[in-house]
Design an enzyme around this catalytic site. Structure first.
Site, PDB file in Angstrom:
ATOM      1  N   ASP A 107      21.317  35.638 -57.198  1.00  0.00           N
ATOM      2  CA  ASP A 107      20.226  34.672 -57.276  1.00  0.00           C
ATOM      3  C   ASP A 107      19.202  35.052 -58.337  1.00  0.00           C
ATOM      4  O   ASP A 107      18.483  36.038 -58.182  1.00  0.00           O
ATOM      5  CB  ASP A 107      19.551  34.575 -55.905  1.00  0.00           C
ATOM      6  N   ASP A 308      17.603  28.293 -63.202  1.00  0.00           N
ATOM      7  CA  ASP A 308      17.904  28.842 -61.888  1.00  0.00           C
ATOM      8  C   ASP A 308      19.388  28.696 -61.570  1.00  0.00           C
ATOM      9  O   ASP A 308      19.946  27.597 -61.642  1.00  0.00           O
ATOM     10  CB  ASP A 308      17.062  28.112 -60.834  1.00  0.00           C
TER      11      ASP A 308
END
Length: 419
Positions: A107, A308
Protein backbone atom coordinates in the site's frame (compact mmCIF):
# COMPACT_ATOMS: atom_id res chain seq x y z
CA UNK A 1 6.48 16.67 -23.59
CA UNK A 2 6.20 13.03 -24.53
CA UNK A 3 3.15 10.80 -24.79
CA UNK A 4 2.66 7.24 -23.66
CA UNK A 5 -0.15 4.78 -24.04
CA UNK A 6 -1.82 2.65 -21.39
CA UNK A 7 -4.92 0.61 -20.81
CA UNK A 8 -7.10 2.74 -18.57
CA UNK A 9 -10.50 1.27 -19.31
CA UNK A 10 -12.10 -1.78 -17.75
CA UNK A 11 -13.80 -4.40 -19.92
CA UNK A 12 -17.02 -5.10 -18.04
CA UNK A 13 -18.96 -7.68 -19.97
CA UNK A 14 -16.47 -9.43 -22.24
CA UNK A 15 -15.00 -12.79 -21.45
CA UNK A 16 -12.38 -11.33 -23.24
CA UNK A 17 14.97 4.44 11.61
CA UNK A 18 16.21 1.26 12.81
CA UNK A 19 19.43 -0.60 12.05
CA UNK A 20 19.26 -1.81 8.49
CA UNK A 21 21.26 -4.78 7.30
CA UNK A 22 20.49 -6.73 4.14
CA UNK A 23 21.98 -10.19 3.86
CA UNK A 24 22.46 -11.73 0.42
CA UNK A 25 22.02 -8.18 -0.87
CA UNK A 26 21.59 -7.55 -4.56
CA UNK A 27 21.17 -4.38 -6.57
CA UNK A 28 17.45 -5.13 -6.68
CA UNK A 29 14.85 -7.73 -5.84
CA UNK A 30 11.35 -8.39 -7.07
CA UNK A 31 8.16 -9.88 -5.63
CA UNK A 32 4.89 -10.84 -7.23
CA UNK A 33 1.83 -8.67 -6.61
CA UNK A 34 -1.45 -10.55 -6.40
CA UNK A 35 -4.65 -8.67 -7.13
CA UNK A 36 -7.46 -9.48 -4.73
CA UNK A 37 -9.64 -10.76 -7.62
CA UNK A 38 -6.92 -13.08 -8.93
CA UNK A 39 -7.45 -16.84 -8.61
CA UNK A 40 -4.24 -16.79 -6.51
CA UNK A 41 -5.90 -14.52 -3.94
CA UNK A 42 -7.63 -15.72 -0.75
CA UNK A 43 -10.38 -13.20 -1.61
CA UNK A 44 -11.13 -14.82 -4.98
CA UNK A 45 -14.75 -15.83 -5.49
CA UNK A 46 -15.30 -17.74 -8.75
CA UNK A 47 -19.07 -17.23 -8.50
CA UNK A 48 -18.86 -13.46 -8.97
CA UNK A 49 -19.43 -12.02 -12.42
CA UNK A 50 -17.12 -9.43 -13.91
CA UNK A 51 -19.75 -6.74 -13.28
CA UNK A 52 -20.07 -7.78 -9.63
CA UNK A 53 -16.31 -7.60 -9.16
CA UNK A 54 -16.26 -4.20 -10.77
CA UNK A 55 -19.04 -2.95 -8.48
CA UNK A 56 -17.10 -4.19 -5.45
CA UNK A 57 -13.97 -2.41 -6.73
CA UNK A 58 -15.96 0.82 -7.13
CA UNK A 59 -17.22 0.53 -3.54
CA UNK A 60 -13.69 -0.03 -2.22
CA UNK A 61 -12.45 2.94 -4.24
CA UNK A 62 -15.19 5.21 -2.91
CA UNK A 63 -14.46 4.24 0.68
CA UNK A 64 -10.72 4.60 0.14
CA UNK A 65 -11.17 8.06 -1.40
CA UNK A 66 -12.75 9.27 1.83
CA UNK A 67 -9.33 9.32 3.48
CA UNK A 68 -8.13 11.79 0.84
CA UNK A 69 -11.09 14.21 0.98
CA UNK A 70 -12.99 16.62 3.13
CA UNK A 71 -13.80 15.24 6.56
CA UNK A 72 -17.33 16.69 6.77
CA UNK A 73 -18.42 14.61 3.77
CA UNK A 74 -16.96 11.32 4.87
CA UNK A 75 -19.52 9.96 7.36
CA UNK A 76 -22.59 10.24 5.13
CA UNK A 77 -20.72 8.96 2.11
CA UNK A 78 -19.31 5.90 3.88
CA UNK A 79 -22.68 5.04 5.38
CA UNK A 80 -24.15 4.57 1.88
CA UNK A 81 -21.59 1.95 0.91
CA UNK A 82 -21.27 -1.71 1.75
CA UNK A 83 -17.67 -2.44 2.55
CA UNK A 84 -16.05 -5.64 1.37
CA UNK A 85 -12.72 -4.63 2.79
CA UNK A 86 -10.00 -2.46 1.34
CA UNK A 87 -6.71 -2.97 -0.44
CA UNK A 88 -6.10 -4.19 -3.97
CA UNK A 89 -2.65 -5.78 -4.43
CA UNK A 90 -1.00 -8.19 -2.00
CA UNK A 91 2.62 -9.32 -1.70
CA UNK A 92 4.19 -12.13 0.30
CA UNK A 93 6.94 -11.51 2.81
CA UNK A 94 8.53 -13.68 5.50
CA UNK A 95 8.56 -12.32 9.05
CA UNK A 96 10.75 -13.64 11.87
CA UNK A 97 13.44 -16.27 12.37
CA UNK A 98 12.49 -18.79 11.11
CA UNK A 99 10.36 -16.77 8.66
CA UNK A 100 6.58 -17.08 8.66
CA UNK A 101 4.83 -16.28 5.37
CA UNK A 102 2.62 -13.19 5.53
CA UNK A 103 0.36 -12.10 2.68
CA UNK A 104 -0.25 -8.39 3.16
CA UNK A 105 -1.62 -5.53 1.10
CA UNK A 106 1.19 -3.55 -0.54
CA UNK A 107 0.00 0.00 0.00
CA UNK A 108 1.54 3.28 -1.18
CA UNK A 109 -0.93 5.09 1.09
CA UNK A 110 0.26 3.48 4.36
CA UNK A 111 3.37 3.89 6.50
CA UNK A 112 3.25 0.95 8.87
CA UNK A 113 4.12 -2.66 8.19
CA UNK A 114 1.84 -4.78 10.37
CA UNK A 115 0.56 -8.32 10.66
CA UNK A 116 -1.67 -10.34 12.95
CA UNK A 117 0.12 -11.99 15.86
CA UNK A 118 -0.36 -14.69 18.46
CA UNK A 119 -1.85 -14.61 21.04
CA UNK A 120 -4.68 -12.86 19.20
CA UNK A 121 -7.65 -11.62 21.21
CA UNK A 122 -9.49 -10.51 18.07
CA UNK A 123 -8.29 -11.53 14.62
CA UNK A 124 -9.67 -12.14 11.17
CA UNK A 125 -9.38 -15.41 9.31
CA UNK A 126 -6.25 -15.76 7.17
CA UNK A 127 -4.92 -18.66 5.06
CA UNK A 128 -1.51 -18.94 6.77
CA UNK A 129 -0.72 -19.44 10.47
CA UNK A 130 -0.46 -16.29 12.57
CA UNK A 131 3.00 -15.00 13.42
CA UNK A 132 4.02 -16.02 16.93
CA UNK A 133 6.73 -13.69 18.28
CA UNK A 134 7.62 -16.12 21.06
CA UNK A 135 9.13 -18.61 18.61
CA UNK A 136 11.14 -16.04 16.64
CA UNK A 137 14.81 -15.56 17.56
CA UNK A 138 14.91 -12.01 16.19
CA UNK A 139 11.76 -10.42 17.66
CA UNK A 140 12.45 -7.37 19.87
CA UNK A 141 9.88 -5.09 21.52
CA UNK A 142 10.32 -1.36 21.06
CA UNK A 143 10.21 0.98 24.06
CA UNK A 144 7.98 4.04 23.94
CA UNK A 145 10.92 6.21 25.02
CA UNK A 146 12.77 5.43 21.81
CA UNK A 147 12.67 7.86 18.90
CA UNK A 148 11.56 5.08 16.56
CA UNK A 149 8.32 4.96 18.54
CA UNK A 150 7.69 8.71 18.45
CA UNK A 151 8.50 8.72 14.73
CA UNK A 152 5.28 6.75 14.20
CA UNK A 153 3.13 9.29 16.07
CA UNK A 154 0.17 9.81 16.25
CA UNK A 155 -0.71 6.10 16.04
CA UNK A 156 1.75 5.13 18.83
CA UNK A 157 1.67 5.59 22.60
CA UNK A 158 3.11 4.11 25.81
CA UNK A 159 1.76 0.78 26.94
CA UNK A 160 2.27 -1.54 29.88
CA UNK A 161 5.87 -1.69 31.06
CA UNK A 162 6.90 1.19 28.79
CA UNK A 163 6.26 -0.78 25.60
CA UNK A 164 5.56 1.09 22.38
CA UNK A 165 2.00 0.26 21.35
CA UNK A 166 -0.04 1.35 18.37
CA UNK A 167 -3.59 1.64 17.14
CA UNK A 168 -4.39 2.48 13.55
CA UNK A 169 -7.96 3.01 12.37
CA UNK A 170 -9.15 3.08 8.77
CA UNK A 171 -11.93 5.05 7.14
CA UNK A 172 -14.20 2.00 6.68
CA UNK A 173 -14.16 1.24 10.42
CA UNK A 174 -11.41 -1.38 10.27
CA UNK A 175 -8.56 -1.15 12.76
CA UNK A 176 -5.46 -2.86 14.07
CA UNK A 177 -3.71 -2.49 17.43
CA UNK A 178 -0.83 -4.16 19.22
CA UNK A 179 2.88 -3.76 19.95
CA UNK A 180 5.57 -2.05 17.91
CA UNK A 181 8.64 -4.25 17.57
CA UNK A 182 11.62 -4.94 15.34
CA UNK A 183 11.95 -8.10 13.32
CA UNK A 184 13.70 -9.66 10.34
CA UNK A 185 11.80 -9.59 7.06
CA UNK A 186 12.53 -11.76 4.05
CA UNK A 187 11.51 -10.92 0.49
CA UNK A 188 12.57 -13.64 -1.89
CA UNK A 189 16.20 -14.38 -1.06
CA UNK A 190 16.83 -10.93 0.45
CA UNK A 191 16.67 -10.51 4.22
CA UNK A 192 16.22 -7.17 5.97
CA UNK A 193 17.15 -7.06 9.65
CA UNK A 194 15.65 -4.96 12.46
CA UNK A 195 12.59 -3.70 10.59
CA UNK A 196 10.04 -1.84 12.69
CA UNK A 197 6.57 -3.36 12.38
CA UNK A 198 3.26 -3.65 14.16
CA UNK A 199 2.40 -6.95 15.84
CA UNK A 200 -1.39 -6.82 15.96
CA UNK A 201 -3.28 -8.61 18.71
CA UNK A 202 -6.64 -6.97 18.01
CA UNK A 203 -7.55 -6.59 14.37
CA UNK A 204 -10.81 -5.93 12.58
CA UNK A 205 -11.00 -5.86 8.80
CA UNK A 206 -14.19 -6.12 6.79
CA UNK A 207 -12.88 -9.01 4.71
CA UNK A 208 -10.98 -12.11 5.69
CA UNK A 209 -7.87 -13.24 3.84
CA UNK A 210 -5.13 -10.67 4.26
CA UNK A 211 -2.71 -10.98 7.17
CA UNK A 212 -1.87 -7.28 7.30
CA UNK A 213 -0.44 -4.32 5.40
CA UNK A 214 2.98 -3.54 3.93
CA UNK A 215 3.28 0.24 3.98
CA UNK A 216 5.18 1.84 1.09
CA UNK A 217 4.64 5.58 1.56
CA UNK A 218 7.11 8.28 2.62
CA UNK A 219 6.66 7.64 6.35
CA UNK A 220 9.48 6.50 8.63
CA UNK A 221 7.87 3.10 9.20
CA UNK A 222 7.36 2.07 5.58
CA UNK A 223 9.25 -0.77 3.93
CA UNK A 224 10.79 1.62 1.39
CA UNK A 225 12.08 3.87 4.18
CA UNK A 226 13.65 0.86 5.93
CA UNK A 227 15.40 -0.23 2.76
CA UNK A 228 16.61 3.35 2.16
CA UNK A 229 20.17 3.54 0.78
CA UNK A 230 20.24 -0.17 -0.02
CA UNK A 231 17.79 0.46 -2.89
CA UNK A 232 18.87 4.07 -3.55
CA UNK A 233 15.39 5.20 -2.54
CA UNK A 234 13.87 3.57 -5.64
CA UNK A 235 11.03 1.12 -6.05
CA UNK A 236 8.73 0.36 -8.96
CA UNK A 237 5.75 -1.76 -9.86
CA UNK A 238 4.09 -3.03 -13.01
CA UNK A 239 0.37 -3.70 -12.70
CA UNK A 240 -1.41 -5.81 -15.28
CA UNK A 241 -5.07 -4.93 -16.05
CA UNK A 242 -6.99 -5.91 -12.95
CA UNK A 243 -9.08 -8.75 -14.41
CA UNK A 244 -6.41 -10.15 -16.71
CA UNK A 245 -4.46 -13.34 -16.06
CA UNK A 246 -1.11 -11.61 -16.44
CA UNK A 247 1.35 -11.25 -13.57
CA UNK A 248 1.92 -8.02 -11.64
CA UNK A 249 5.13 -7.33 -9.74
CA UNK A 250 6.94 -4.90 -7.44
CA UNK A 251 10.70 -4.28 -7.51
CA UNK A 252 12.97 -2.57 -5.02
CA UNK A 253 16.11 -0.85 -6.29
CA UNK A 254 15.35 -1.27 -9.98
CA UNK A 255 16.28 1.90 -11.85
CA UNK A 256 14.56 1.34 -15.18
CA UNK A 257 14.15 5.02 -16.03
CA UNK A 258 11.29 6.37 -18.10
CA UNK A 259 12.76 5.13 -21.40
CA UNK A 260 12.54 6.89 -24.74
CA UNK A 261 8.72 6.92 -24.71
CA UNK A 262 8.24 7.49 -21.01
CA UNK A 263 7.24 10.40 -18.82
CA UNK A 264 8.76 11.71 -15.60
CA UNK A 265 6.86 14.03 -13.31
CA UNK A 266 8.00 15.55 -9.99
CA UNK A 267 6.74 14.47 -6.60
CA UNK A 268 5.45 17.15 -4.27
CA UNK A 269 6.08 16.71 -0.53
CA UNK A 270 3.61 18.50 1.70
CA UNK A 271 4.06 19.17 5.42
CA UNK A 272 2.18 16.67 7.55
CA UNK A 273 1.62 14.21 4.71
CA UNK A 274 3.55 11.06 3.83
CA UNK A 275 1.59 10.39 0.64
CA UNK A 276 2.94 10.54 -2.89
CA UNK A 277 1.52 13.60 -4.61
CA UNK A 278 1.70 14.67 -8.24
CA UNK A 279 0.70 17.86 -10.01
CA UNK A 280 -2.12 17.56 -12.54
CA UNK A 281 -2.33 20.57 -14.84
CA UNK A 282 -5.15 19.59 -17.19
CA UNK A 283 -7.12 16.82 -18.87
CA UNK A 284 -7.80 16.95 -22.61
CA UNK A 285 -10.50 15.16 -24.61
CA UNK A 286 -9.83 15.00 -28.35
CA UNK A 287 -7.62 18.06 -28.14
CA UNK A 288 -9.98 20.13 -25.97
CA UNK A 289 -7.89 21.04 -22.93
CA UNK A 290 -9.67 21.40 -19.60
CA UNK A 291 -7.53 23.18 -17.03
CA UNK A 292 -7.58 21.41 -13.69
CA UNK A 293 -8.87 23.79 -10.98
CA UNK A 294 -7.42 21.76 -8.10
CA UNK A 295 -8.70 19.47 -5.37
CA UNK A 296 -9.91 19.69 -1.78
CA UNK A 297 -6.37 19.19 -0.50
CA UNK A 298 -3.79 20.97 -2.61
CA UNK A 299 -5.92 23.44 -4.52
CA UNK A 300 -4.54 24.25 -7.95
CA UNK A 301 -0.99 24.29 -6.62
CA UNK A 302 1.68 21.61 -6.85
CA UNK A 303 0.78 18.30 -5.27
CA UNK A 304 -2.92 18.54 -6.11
CA UNK A 305 -3.34 14.82 -6.96
CA UNK A 306 -2.42 11.72 -4.97
CA UNK A 307 -1.07 8.65 -6.77
CA UNK A 308 -2.26 5.52 -5.01
CA UNK A 309 -1.86 1.80 -5.60
CA UNK A 310 -4.77 1.00 -3.26
CA UNK A 311 -7.47 2.89 -5.18
CA UNK A 312 -8.82 1.31 -8.35
CA UNK A 313 -10.39 4.31 -10.07
CA UNK A 314 -9.03 7.78 -10.80
CA UNK A 315 -10.94 10.39 -8.82
CA UNK A 316 -11.56 13.94 -9.97
CA UNK A 317 -13.45 16.64 -8.05
CA UNK A 318 -17.10 16.38 -9.07
CA UNK A 319 -17.42 19.71 -10.89
CA UNK A 320 -14.30 19.05 -12.96
CA UNK A 321 -15.36 15.45 -13.58
CA UNK A 322 -18.66 16.73 -14.97
CA UNK A 323 -16.71 18.91 -17.41
CA UNK A 324 -14.80 15.84 -18.60
CA UNK A 325 -18.05 13.87 -18.96
CA UNK A 326 -19.59 16.66 -21.06
CA UNK A 327 -16.61 16.69 -23.43
CA UNK A 328 -16.63 12.91 -23.77
CA UNK A 329 -20.38 12.94 -24.49
CA UNK A 330 -19.78 15.37 -27.38
CA UNK A 331 -17.63 12.86 -29.27
CA UNK A 332 -18.97 9.48 -28.10
CA UNK A 333 -21.78 8.12 -30.28
CA UNK A 334 -22.20 4.99 -28.17
CA UNK A 335 -25.04 4.05 -25.85
CA UNK A 336 -24.46 4.92 -22.22
CA UNK A 337 -24.63 2.17 -19.60
CA UNK A 338 -26.08 2.96 -16.19
CA UNK A 339 -23.79 1.49 -13.54
CA UNK A 340 -25.99 2.73 -10.70
CA UNK A 341 -23.19 4.63 -8.97
CA UNK A 342 -23.18 8.36 -8.37
CA UNK A 343 -20.20 9.93 -10.04
CA UNK A 344 -19.61 6.98 -12.40
CA UNK A 345 -21.08 8.38 -15.63
CA UNK A 346 -18.44 7.41 -18.19
CA UNK A 347 -19.68 3.94 -19.09
CA UNK A 348 -20.66 3.08 -22.67
CA UNK A 349 -21.60 0.12 -24.82
CA UNK A 350 -18.81 0.67 -27.29
CA UNK A 351 -18.61 -2.49 -29.42
CA UNK A 352 -18.37 -2.04 -33.18
CA UNK A 353 -16.04 -0.23 -35.53
CA UNK A 354 -18.43 2.67 -36.13
CA UNK A 355 -18.09 3.92 -32.54
CA UNK A 356 -16.04 7.09 -32.09
CA UNK A 357 -13.61 6.75 -29.22
CA UNK A 358 -11.98 9.97 -27.96
CA UNK A 359 -8.33 10.50 -27.16
CA UNK A 360 -7.92 11.41 -23.51
CA UNK A 361 -4.72 12.79 -22.04
CA UNK A 362 -3.78 13.58 -18.47
CA UNK A 363 -1.37 16.50 -18.46
CA UNK A 364 0.98 16.17 -15.51
CA UNK A 365 3.75 18.59 -14.75
CA UNK A 366 6.60 17.46 -16.99
CA UNK A 367 4.70 15.06 -19.24
CA UNK A 368 1.41 13.74 -20.65
CA UNK A 369 -0.18 10.34 -20.28
CA UNK A 370 -2.40 9.31 -23.21
CA UNK A 371 -5.12 6.91 -22.11
CA UNK A 372 -5.77 4.19 -24.68
CA UNK A 373 -9.35 3.03 -25.13
CA UNK A 374 -10.44 -0.54 -25.87
CA UNK A 375 -13.66 -1.43 -27.63
CA UNK A 376 -16.55 -3.19 -25.88
CA UNK A 377 -18.78 -2.19 -23.02
CA UNK A 378 -16.35 0.01 -21.16
CA UNK A 379 -16.03 2.36 -18.25
CA UNK A 380 -13.41 5.05 -18.24
CA UNK A 381 -11.22 4.80 -15.18
CA UNK A 382 -12.38 8.27 -14.06
CA UNK A 383 -15.00 8.82 -11.39
CA UNK A 384 -16.36 11.94 -9.73
CA UNK A 385 -15.31 12.41 -6.11
CA UNK A 386 -18.03 13.51 -3.66
CA UNK A 387 -15.17 14.49 -1.34
CA UNK A 388 -13.55 16.68 -4.06
CA UNK A 389 -10.36 14.66 -3.83
CA UNK A 390 -8.03 13.88 -6.74
CA UNK A 391 -6.44 10.42 -6.89
CA UNK A 392 -4.60 8.72 -9.74
CA UNK A 393 -5.76 5.13 -9.25
CA UNK A 394 -4.24 1.83 -10.28
CA UNK A 395 -6.42 1.22 -13.36
CA UNK A 396 -4.87 4.26 -15.02
CA UNK A 397 -1.42 2.94 -14.08
CA UNK A 398 -1.89 -0.53 -15.56
CA UNK A 399 0.65 -1.69 -18.15
CA UNK A 400 3.15 0.92 -17.04
CA UNK A 401 6.39 0.43 -15.19
CA UNK A 402 5.74 3.03 -12.50
CA UNK A 403 8.98 4.02 -10.79
CA UNK A 404 9.21 6.08 -7.61
CA UNK A 405 12.61 7.71 -7.07
CA UNK A 406 12.45 9.21 -3.60
CA UNK A 407 15.97 10.65 -3.79
CA UNK A 408 15.29 12.45 -7.07
CA UNK A 409 11.73 13.30 -6.03
CA UNK A 410 10.11 11.92 -9.20
CA UNK A 411 7.66 9.37 -10.51
CA UNK A 412 8.25 7.89 -13.97
CA UNK A 413 5.87 6.02 -16.25
CA UNK A 414 7.16 3.76 -19.02
CA UNK A 415 4.83 1.61 -21.15
CA UNK A 416 5.16 -2.12 -20.51
CA UNK A 417 3.07 -5.21 -21.02
CA UNK A 418 3.23 -6.36 -17.42
CA UNK A 419 3.70 -10.07 -17.03
Amino acid sequence: MSSVSSLSLLLLLSITTSLLVISHAKDSFTAELIHRDSPKSPFYNPNLTLSERFEAAVNRSLIRSCSFGRQERLTSMSADLTSNGWGEYMMKIGIGTPPVDVLGFADTGSSLIWTQCEPCTKCIRQPNPLFNPKVSATYRLLKCSWTQCSDLSPITSCGEGGACVYKEAFVDGSYTQGNIATESIKIGTSKILSVIFGCGYQNSLHASGSAGVIGLDLGEGSLVSHLGPAISGVFSYCLSPIFSNRRSSISFGVVSGPGPYGVTTPLSKKPGSDRYQLTLEAVSVDGTRLEFPGSAYGGANEGNMNIDSGTTLTFLPMDFYNQVVAEVDKVMNAEKVDMGKKGLSLCYRAAGNDVILPEIRMHFKGGDLRLKIQRDTVCFSFIGSPADSAIFGNMGQSDFAVEYDRNAGTVSFAPRECN
